[in-house]
Design an enzyme around this catalytic site. Structure first.
Site, PDB file in Angstrom:
ATOM      1  N   CYS A  99       0.818  -1.206   0.000  1.00 14.86           N
ATOM      2  CA  CYS A  99       0.000   0.000   0.000  1.00 14.86           C
ATOM      3  C   CYS A  99       0.859   1.266   0.000  1.00 14.86           C
ATOM      4  CB  CYS A  99      -0.913  -0.003   1.225  1.00 14.86           C
ATOM      5  SG  CYS A  99       0.008   0.054   2.780  1.00 14.86           S
TER       6      CYS A  99
ATOM      7  N   ALA B  10       3.277   1.619   2.787  1.00  9.37           N
ATOM      8  CA  ALA B  10       4.484   0.811   2.553  1.00  9.37           C
ATOM      9  C   ALA B  10       5.440   1.542   1.624  1.00  9.37           C
ATOM     10  CB  ALA B  10       4.107  -0.550   1.970  1.00  9.37           C
TER      11      ALA B  10
ATOM     12  N   ARG C 109      13.287  -4.510   5.429  1.00  8.07           N
ATOM     13  CA  ARG C 109      13.844  -4.242   4.093  1.00  8.07           C
ATOM     14  C   ARG C 109      15.372  -4.207   4.039  1.00  8.07           C
ATOM     15  NH1 ARG C 109      11.675  -2.536  -0.521  1.00  8.07           N
ATOM     16  NH2 ARG C 109      13.041  -0.738  -0.700  1.00  8.07           N
TER      17      ARG C 109
ATOM     18  N   HIS D  25       5.133   6.296  -2.863  1.00  3.52           N
ATOM     19  CA  HIS D  25       6.420   6.867  -3.275  1.00  3.52           C
ATOM     20  C   HIS D  25       6.223   8.310  -3.717  1.00  3.52           C
ATOM     21  CE1 HIS D  25       7.202   2.472  -4.741  1.00  3.52           C
ATOM     22  NE2 HIS D  25       7.553   2.595  -3.467  1.00  3.52           N
TER      23      HIS D  25
END
Lengths: 514, 488
Positions: B65, B68, B99, B198
């Protein structure tokens, strides 16, 4: 530069001078204090170890730092995967589902099927009915599950979607092509801003048990339902079944994910094992229900006891005493003697405890985890004469703190044993610095505490991402207690070697025999 | 496998796969599946697939999403800031330290990347709003973590639904503590995937970090003609470090890494660089375009996976600078060539002709193809979780042969493609990993490098080669079949 005969990954690569140079050069552009003023970092780092810091840290009211809990739908997904051919379906955004799947997969090293209906902005405005209609249809068509268990994300809860009405509407619109009228689609509202993952477990278990048994009430059968709770030890589920089977009684384990998250290699099938749906429908007609985790099943058990009038109640078969109580409860419910097999197993466990006790006795432990897990583990520590100095439960429900306190009060060391309800692992860091312990017991989140405080970590709990296969073992029953004893004792012995291996300084105590 | 038969097989697989869907879903998914051909000029995007659209409900997409994308990818690795997961407890917990964004720092004291700060919303915060709690969270952070250089507020789903005004809170608090506090409205329900997260995060960098808006002194760094910034490298397993070393060796000065191992100061320094080097185009093209428009900084895409692409990229970068850099660039290439030749000589015979299917996020599905091909491996399928048209256009230039292209592939489709096309290696994420390992298929995680790496640059390629060999040639895959089972 790499040498082809000995290619190294980042662990050793970055230790090389050329990379150390790169990292050093980078500092001139950095604003982190270590690059700007390392002395200041030392000063603050020292301060975080102080009683002054601890007091300020414990006074926190708003920010949570390094929690030891997760949110409701995670527990709901676990419940669903414990039933035969059941697809967990989360009504909400697919980001959540990606997280649940990753989280379980990293722990179990097993696939975790789960779908969502991918709600986005338009669903936030108009509600998620369209998503639910399409999602249920697609899920049924593509994966052909025997049952779909619907839970919710906080998005769906905030906008107030009505699951029951939506499911009925989805079936009506589909007209039976993929979703027949009798297709089982139990549901539970699982808002992530209430309780924790164990609350979600409870809600979904309640949803499945109450909805599948509708209209199924008939003659009572001499049969015991077992509800494991949010159990992340696959071996524990098997130990419990073995104990029940030793009594020769009929039983149903409700929510048995032991095959789902422990699939043999060779081929992949999306669903394996699980409680048979016919059994789940009939569970209302059992004479008794035992929940192995009180705080993960309080709502479910209320229904079972008040409305279904089942005997049984709670029994947490972790540790010697916990297992004894479970065994005696089964003896009472079945009206039979304790089987010889279990008597022998118990004897072997006690024998092992008497072999190893000197190494656990008086050792101080810090431990965190789910409320029921902690009651079991702390009970076992006390049985061994250990001292659980800090017992921390981030997702402690009402009543847990008092129950844990009462348990700790049975120890001769009670005055130095502390319960920390609704605290997080940054609190734990302060506790470890100010009132140190010999060992920690907890999940992978203890890793940073191990690094920061130097306290050895014994990996028992959930999630465990960075150690392999521990979840395959049991921590329940007499065999499970033997695993706990083995892990803890041997970690104590490892640490003893670690502390004494100094050549010509401390290695007189580096004994061959212990 | 001849090229015709491969293409025919791929087309047949798509046709077969679509049959399982109800009509509407089949129609939708059909547009996201295609066969890309390296020579086909008529294809608008690779395989003519459609992308960046809403996921079909109920199909087990691998997508994440917007939260994230913002917290997990863009902002989370900025190490000297504290990133609050604002809302219920889950999001921050599931995304904690997953990550492998490596960094140097004293965690909990001056850097905070692997920690989880959450406002842990309870029911009353939903009912009465959480702005007050957010203010208090900021106060407590400032007291207990005084060396933080700023805070970001990463909104989870409820924030945008209950009408909280995090911008108002952060404005007041930023003034109070005299540090930057960035409100990010990256609620998970926004957009169709990580991708919008992003973009939203990039926009907040633009609005809150640049133009002297942050209280960090950058006056001690004097600009040079060789200043560059690495954009869109999250330093997974140390990727940015094994990239940085090459750029420095050719005489460039890397003043910033975005955002793996990044600090606020590096970000604030970036508008003064001569060239922005963009690795992950998908997640950071926005800020690169902004810096081009606003500060006249050109940007180029580069690819440090595998020697062929690395060499191409190094030369492309050097071409922006003077002859001294270009000469040094050739020296760097010459310096590493013997090592790379040795790596290929060692591993190519063990890997040649092995087929690979990929499925990753927004960059690697095309960027890593060259690295496999350098080892003689053949990529026969690839797709992205959250790419857009421009990514699929770029993919056309990276494929070597007929390649099945699957956008937003779900569990069912990927499994079916693998069964039909029988690759020797599947390379994707954690959620899919064990599905394929159960089938006895070698597998590598291409988000986390399966806890290895780095894979970027020359040194990284050696590790990549070793890891692929490890996966494909491990004896464990042969154990699946018991000796008493019949052949066939």
């Amino acid at each position: 530069m790499q040498e082809v005969e000995k290619i190294v990954n980042g662990k050793d690569l970055f230790k090389r001078p050329e990379y150390q140079e790169v990292l050093k050069n980078k500092k001139q552009f950095e604003s982190s204090m270590l690059a700007v003023n390392p002395a200041k970092v030392d000063e603050i780092a020292e301060w975080t170890k102080s009683w002054d810091y601890r007091e300020k840290n414990l006074a926190r009211e708003a920010i949570t730092v390094n929690p030891a809990k997760a949110c409701q739908p995670l527990g709901a997904v676990m419940v669903a995967l414990g039933f035969e051919g059941t697809m967990p379906y989360v009504h909400g955004s697919h980001g959540c589902v990606a997280y649940f799947r990753s989280y379980f997969t990293r722990h179990f090293k097993e696939p975790t099927p789960c779908v969502s209906d991918s709600m986005t902005e338009d669903a936030a405005v108009f509600g998620g009915l369209v998503n639910m209609k399409e999602g249920l249809k697609n899920c049924a068509a593509v994966y052909k599950p025997k049952m779909i268990a619907v839970s919710t994300t906080c998005m769906a809860e905030v906008i107030g979607d009505d699951l029951q009405a939506f499911i009925i509407a989805a079936k009506e619109e589909d007209g039976g092509e993929f979703l027949s009228e009798e297709y089982p689609i139990p549901y539970a509202h699982t808002p992530s801003f209430v309780g924790s993952h164990i609350t979600g477990y409870d809600n979904m278990m309640h949803g499945i048990m109450s909805q599948l048994t509708e209209g199924q009430q008939g003659e009572k059968k001499q049969r015991i339902n077992i509800i494991p709770g949010f159990e992340t030890y696959i071996g524990s589920l098997r130990s419990v079944k073995t104990i029940v089977e030793a009594f020769g009684t009929d039983y149903i384990m409700l929510g048995d994910h032991s095959d789902q998250w422990d699939m043999p290699a060779g081929q992949y099938e999306m669903f394996q094992g699980g409680t048979k749906l016919d059994d789940a429908k009939d569970c209302i007609n059992s004479s008794a229900t035992i929940s192995l985790q009180k705080y993960a099943t309080s709502k479910t058990m209320k229904m079972v006891e008040k409305r279904w009038k089942h005997a049984g109640g709670f029994s947490n078969p972790v540790g010697l005493k916990g297992t004894d109580e479970f065994v005696m409860k089964l003896a009472e419910l079945t009206g039979t003697e304790v089987p010889q097999k279990l008597k022998v197993e118990r004897g072997r466990l006690v024998d092992a405890m008497q072999d190893s006790y000197p190494y656990m006795h008086g050792k101080k432990f810090a431990i965190w985890g789910d409320p029921d897990f902690l009651l079991g583990l702390v009970s076992f520590l006390l049985e061994m004469g250990a001292e659980p100095t800090h017992v921390l439960c981030h997702n402690a429900p009402k009543g847990w703190e008092e129950e844990m306190r009462a348990l700790l009060d049975t120890s001769p060391a009670k005055d130095s044993l502390n319960v920390w309800a609704e605290k997080d692992l940054w609190h734990m860091r302060s506790l470890l610095f100010t009132e140190p312990v010999d060992f920690m017991i907890g999940n992978s989140y203890g890793k940073e505490l191990m690094r920061d405080t130097g306290t050895p970590l014994i990996y028992i709990g959930f999630p465990i991402f960075d150690r392999h296969h521990l979840h395959r073992y049991s921590i329940s029953g007499y065999d499970g207690a033997l695993n706990l004893l083995t892990w803890i004792t041997n970690k104590v012995l490892d640490q003893l070697d670690e502390d004494t291996k100094g050549i010509a300084t401390t290695d007189y105590f580096f004994d061959l025999i212990r | 496998m001849g090229p015709e038969s491969l293409e025919a097989k791929q087309k047949a697989a798509i046709e077969e796969i679509l049959k399982a869907y109800p009509e509407k879903a089949a129609k939708n998914r059909e547009k996201h599946l295609g066969v890309g051909s390296p020579n086909d000029e008529n294809q608008k995007t690779c395989g003519d697939v459609r992308s960046n659209k809403k996921t079909v409900p109920g199909v087990m997409s691998q997508r994440g999403c917007a939260y994230a994308g913002s917290k997990g990818v863009v902002w989370g690795p900025v190490k000297d800031m504290i990133h609050i997961s604002h809302g219920p407890i889950g999001c921050g917990q599931y995304s904690r330290a997953g990550r492998r964004n490596y960094y140097i720092g004293v965690t909990g004291v001056d850097t905070f990347v692997t920690m989880n700060f959450s406002s842990d919303f309870q029911e009353n915060n939903i009912v009465f709003g959480g702005d007050k709690k957010l203010g208090k969270c900021i106060d407590e952070i400032e007291q207990l973590f005084p060396l933080n250089n700023g805070i970001t507020v990463q909104s989870e789903c409820p924030i945008g639904l209950i009408g909280d005004d995090i911008g108002a809170v952060t404005k007041v608090k930023a003034k109070e503590i005299d540090k930057v506090i960035v409100p990010v409205n990256c609620e998970g329900f926004r957009g169709v995937s990580q991708s919008l997260g992003h973009h939203i995060a990039n926009d907040t960098v633009r609005d809150y970090i640049f133009d002297g808006k942050v209280n960090v002194d950058i006056s001690d760094v004097t600009a040079t003609d060789y200043d560059v910034a690495i954009i869109g490298d999250y330093n997974i397993g140390g990727d940015a470090w094994s990239s940085r070393i090459l750029l420095e060796e050719m005489g460039l000065r890397v003043v910033a890494q975005w955002s793996g191992d990044a600090t606020l100061k590096e970000m604030a320094l970036t508008p003064k660089v001569k060239l922005n080097l963009l690795h992950c185009y998908r997640s950071m093209n926005y800020i690169s375009r902004h810096m081009e428009k606003e500060y006249g900084i050109p940007w180029i895409e580069y690819n440090f996976f595998g020697p062929s692409q690395t060499i191409k990229s190094l030369r492309k970068i050097a071409a922006f600078f003077d002859e001294s850099v270009q000469a040094k660039c050739e020296e760097v290439i010459a310096k590493y060539q013997p090592m790379i030749d040795a790596v290929i000589a060692k591993y190519k015979p063990r890997l040649e002709g092995k087929t690979v299917m990929l499925f990753v996020g927004g960059l690697r599905p095309r960027h890593v193809i060259g690295a496999y091909e350098d080892l003689g491996m053949e990529v026969i399928g690839t797709g992205y979780e959250f790419a857009h048209d421009d990514d699929y256009k770029r993919t056309k230039e990276e494929i070597f042969r007929s390649t099945v292209i699957y956008d937003d592939v779900n569990e069912y489709e990927l499994e079916a493609f693998v069964k039909k096309l029988q690759p020797d290696l599947v390379a994707s994420g954690i959620k899919e990993k064990y599905v394929f390992q159960k089938m006895g298929l070698p597998y590598r995680q291409m988000h986390s490098w399966d806890y290895s790496g780095p894979y970027h640059g020359y040194d990284g390629f050696a590790i990549f080669a070793q890891d692929m060999d490890l996966a494909i040639n491990s004896p464990v895959w042969a154990h699946s079949k018991a000796p008493w089972e019949k052949e066939g």
